[in-house]
Design a protein around this motif. Sequence first.
Motif, mmCIF file in Angstrom:
data_model
loop_
_atom_site.group_PDB
_atom_site.id
_atom_site.type_symbol
_atom_site.label_atom_id
_atom_site.label_comp_id
_atom_site.label_asym_id
_atom_site.label_seq_id
_atom_site.Cartn_x
_atom_site.Cartn_y
_atom_site.Cartn_z
ATOM 1 N N VAL A 40 11.498 -8.261 50.385
ATOM 2 C CA VAL A 40 12.828 -8.835 50.148
ATOM 3 C C VAL A 40 13.069 -8.967 48.644
ATOM 4 C CG1 VAL A 40 14.256 -10.911 50.423
ATOM 5 C CG2 VAL A 40 12.992 -10.000 52.373
ATOM 6 N N ASN A 41 12.085 -9.484 47.905
ATOM 7 C CA ASN A 41 12.227 -9.611 46.447
ATOM 8 C C ASN A 41 12.446 -8.251 45.787
ATOM 9 O OD1 ASN A 41 11.951 -12.369 46.486
ATOM 10 N ND2 ASN A 41 9.826 -12.389 45.821
ATOM 11 N N SER A 42 11.695 -7.255 46.221
ATOM 12 C CA SER A 42 11.840 -5.918 45.641
ATOM 13 C C SER A 42 13.216 -5.344 45.940
ATOM 14 C CB SER A 42 10.755 -4.985 46.185
ATOM 15 O OG SER A 42 9.478 -5.447 45.808
ATOM 16 N N THR A 43 13.710 -5.564 47.158
ATOM 17 C CA THR A 43 15.042 -5.076 47.533
ATOM 18 C C THR A 43 16.118 -5.778 46.712
ATOM 19 O OG1 THR A 43 14.263 -4.603 49.768
ATOM 20 C CG2 THR A 43 16.646 -4.780 49.453
ATOM 21 N N LEU A 44 16.012 -7.084 46.574
ATOM 22 C CA LEU A 44 16.996 -7.826 45.789
ATOM 23 C C LEU A 44 16.939 -7.435 44.313
ATOM 24 C CD1 LEU A 44 16.765 -11.362 47.445
ATOM 25 C CD2 LEU A 44 18.584 -9.646 47.700
ATOM 26 N N LEU A 45 15.738 -7.189 43.821
ATOM 27 C CA LEU A 45 15.602 -6.701 42.450
ATOM 28 C C LEU A 45 16.332 -5.368 42.307
ATOM 29 C CD1 LEU A 45 12.175 -7.828 41.353
ATOM 30 C CD2 LEU A 45 13.564 -6.632 39.735
ATOM 31 N N GLY A 46 16.168 -4.503 43.304
ATOM 32 C CA GLY A 46 16.843 -3.209 43.295
ATOM 33 C C GLY A 46 18.353 -3.356 43.281
ATOM 34 N N VAL A 47 18.873 -4.273 44.089
ATOM 35 C CA VAL A 47 20.324 -4.500 44.123
ATOM 36 C C VAL A 47 20.807 -4.998 42.765
ATOM 37 C CG1 VAL A 47 22.158 -5.921 45.141
ATOM 38 C CG2 VAL A 47 20.429 -4.896 46.612
ATOM 39 N N ALA A 69 3.081 -2.412 42.345
ATOM 40 C CA ALA A 69 4.098 -2.091 41.344
ATOM 41 C C ALA A 69 4.794 -0.779 41.697
ATOM 42 C CB ALA A 69 3.477 -2.012 39.955
ATOM 43 N N LEU A 70 4.026 0.205 42.162
ATOM 44 C CA LEU A 70 4.608 1.489 42.573
ATOM 45 C C LEU A 70 5.513 1.328 43.794
ATOM 46 C CD1 LEU A 70 1.527 3.856 42.089
ATOM 47 C CD2 LEU A 70 3.647 3.846 40.751
ATOM 48 N N VAL A 71 5.093 0.539 44.764
ATOM 49 C CA VAL A 71 5.923 0.303 45.960
ATOM 50 C C VAL A 71 7.204 -0.431 45.561
ATOM 51 C CG1 VAL A 71 6.047 -0.940 48.165
ATOM 52 C CG2 VAL A 71 4.006 0.387 47.594
ATOM 53 N N CYS A 72 7.083 -1.423 44.699
ATOM 54 C CA CYS A 72 8.264 -2.155 44.216
ATOM 55 C C CYS A 72 9.225 -1.185 43.527
ATOM 56 C CB CYS A 72 7.836 -3.264 43.258
ATOM 57 S SG CYS A 72 9.211 -4.219 42.578
ATOM 58 N N ALA A 73 8.701 -0.309 42.681
ATOM 59 C CA ALA A 73 9.545 0.672 41.986
ATOM 60 C C ALA A 73 10.193 1.630 42.978
ATOM 61 C CB ALA A 73 8.717 1.436 40.958
ATOM 62 N N ALA A 74 9.467 2.025 44.022
ATOM 63 C CA ALA A 74 10.032 2.921 45.035
ATOM 64 C C ALA A 74 11.163 2.236 45.798
ATOM 65 C CB ALA A 74 8.940 3.381 46.001
ATOM 66 N N ILE A 75 11.011 0.971 46.098
ATOM 67 C CA ILE A 75 12.072 0.221 46.778
ATOM 68 C C ILE A 75 13.294 0.114 45.866
ATOM 69 C CG2 ILE A 75 12.731 -2.063 47.669
ATOM 70 C CD1 ILE A 75 9.781 -2.309 48.651
ATOM 71 N N ILE A 76 13.066 -0.202 44.601
ATOM 72 C CA ILE A 76 14.166 -0.282 43.633
ATOM 73 C C ILE A 76 14.889 1.070 43.566
ATOM 74 C CG2 ILE A 76 14.693 -0.466 41.164
ATOM 75 C CD1 ILE A 76 12.443 -2.623 41.028
ATOM 76 N N ALA A 77 14.126 2.170 43.540
ATOM 77 C CA ALA A 77 14.732 3.503 43.478
ATOM 78 C C ALA A 77 15.565 3.796 44.722
ATOM 79 C CB ALA A 77 13.644 4.563 43.311
ATOM 80 N N ALA A 78 15.036 3.456 45.895
ATOM 81 C CA ALA A 78 15.768 3.721 47.139
ATOM 82 C C ALA A 78 17.076 2.926 47.195
ATOM 83 C CB ALA A 78 14.889 3.386 48.342
ATOM 84 N N VAL A 79 17.006 1.669 46.820
ATOM 85 C CA VAL A 79 18.203 0.824 46.812
ATOM 86 C C VAL A 79 19.218 1.366 45.805
ATOM 87 C CG1 VAL A 79 19.061 -1.492 46.218
ATOM 88 C CG2 VAL A 79 17.027 -1.247 47.639
ATOM 89 N N THR A 80 18.751 1.730 44.625
ATOM 90 C CA THR A 80 19.634 2.278 43.595
ATOM 91 C C THR A 80 20.292 3.562 44.078
ATOM 92 O OG1 THR A 80 18.314 1.306 41.826
ATOM 93 C CG2 THR A 80 19.749 3.138 41.216
ATOM 94 N N PHE A 81 19.528 4.425 44.727
ATOM 95 C CA PHE A 81 20.065 5.694 45.219
ATOM 96 C C PHE A 81 21.225 5.442 46.185
ATOM 97 C CE2 PHE A 81 20.321 9.286 48.094
ATOM 98 C CZ PHE A 81 20.326 10.359 47.220
ATOM 99 N N VAL A 82 21.020 4.561 47.145
ATOM 100 C CA VAL A 82 22.061 4.264 48.142
ATOM 101 C C VAL A 82 23.292 3.661 47.471
ATOM 102 C CG1 VAL A 82 22.613 2.794 50.130
ATOM 103 C CG2 VAL A 82 20.443 4.033 50.066
ATOM 104 N N ILE A 83 23.084 2.719 46.578
ATOM 105 C CA ILE A 83 24.203 2.057 45.904
ATOM 106 C C ILE A 83 24.963 3.037 45.019
ATOM 107 C CG2 ILE A 83 24.732 0.342 44.105
ATOM 108 C CD1 ILE A 83 22.672 -1.495 45.477
ATOM 109 N N CYS A 84 24.256 3.926 44.327
ATOM 110 C CA CYS A 84 24.925 4.914 43.471
ATOM 111 C C CYS A 84 25.698 5.941 44.285
ATOM 112 C CB CYS A 84 23.918 5.598 42.560
ATOM 113 S SG CYS A 84 23.329 4.518 41.245
ATOM 114 N N MET A 85 25.162 6.338 45.432
ATOM 115 C CA MET A 85 25.902 7.260 46.303
ATOM 116 C C MET A 85 27.216 6.606 46.747
ATOM 117 S SD MET A 85 24.487 10.265 46.660
ATOM 118 C CE MET A 85 25.061 10.960 48.187
#
Length: 192
Positions: free
Chosen positions: A9-16, A139-155
């Motif tokens: 949840v923290n990683s997802t919110l960080l991504g948002v 840290a890598l998983v957190c970065a991957a979650i941030i990337a996935a969230v960013t990708f969806v939001i940017c699309m």
Amino acid sequence: MEWSLVFFVNSTLLGVGLAMDAFSVSLANGLHEPRMKQGRMARIAGVFAGFQAAMPLLGWLCVRTVLEWFSAFEQFIPWIALLLLGYIGGKMLLEGIRGGEEAEPPALGMKALLVQGVATSIDALSVGFTISEYGLVMALVCAAIIAAVTFVICMAGLQLGKTFGTKLAGKASVLGGVILIGIGIEIFLTSL
């Protein structure tokens, strides 16, 4: 921190939170290029997602290795974002004003896209401080979650920009340039 629902949840919110600047720039890019194809949209969103993932990892690495150097660099982050976004936004604004009613605006070049990627994600370097207690895998998983969230939001931002860009026709570049300059000013002012 250990593997838990709170971590995800923290990683997802960080991504948002981190993706909001990239969303706004994506919106401006969609406004600038309303006939953009899905593959191009995915590449643009992928660039933003890649930078949003890389910057926290770079910050994490800095915290674990060269903390003093990063602390000295941190004061320049808002200036860099302001200059990069101001330059790109100003260029779009001038093109929109000079270009008049262009049938097809020029596509966003890779150089400009990379500059946008850096400008919208450079503040994510400081996220390395918040995830510094994570091990490498977390840290890598957190970065991957941030990337996935960013990708969806940017699309979503690109699609919204395309929709409104088609309706705004010749004024889309002006609006996109104003948005980018505004984001640069906002990043600068909120970090003071």
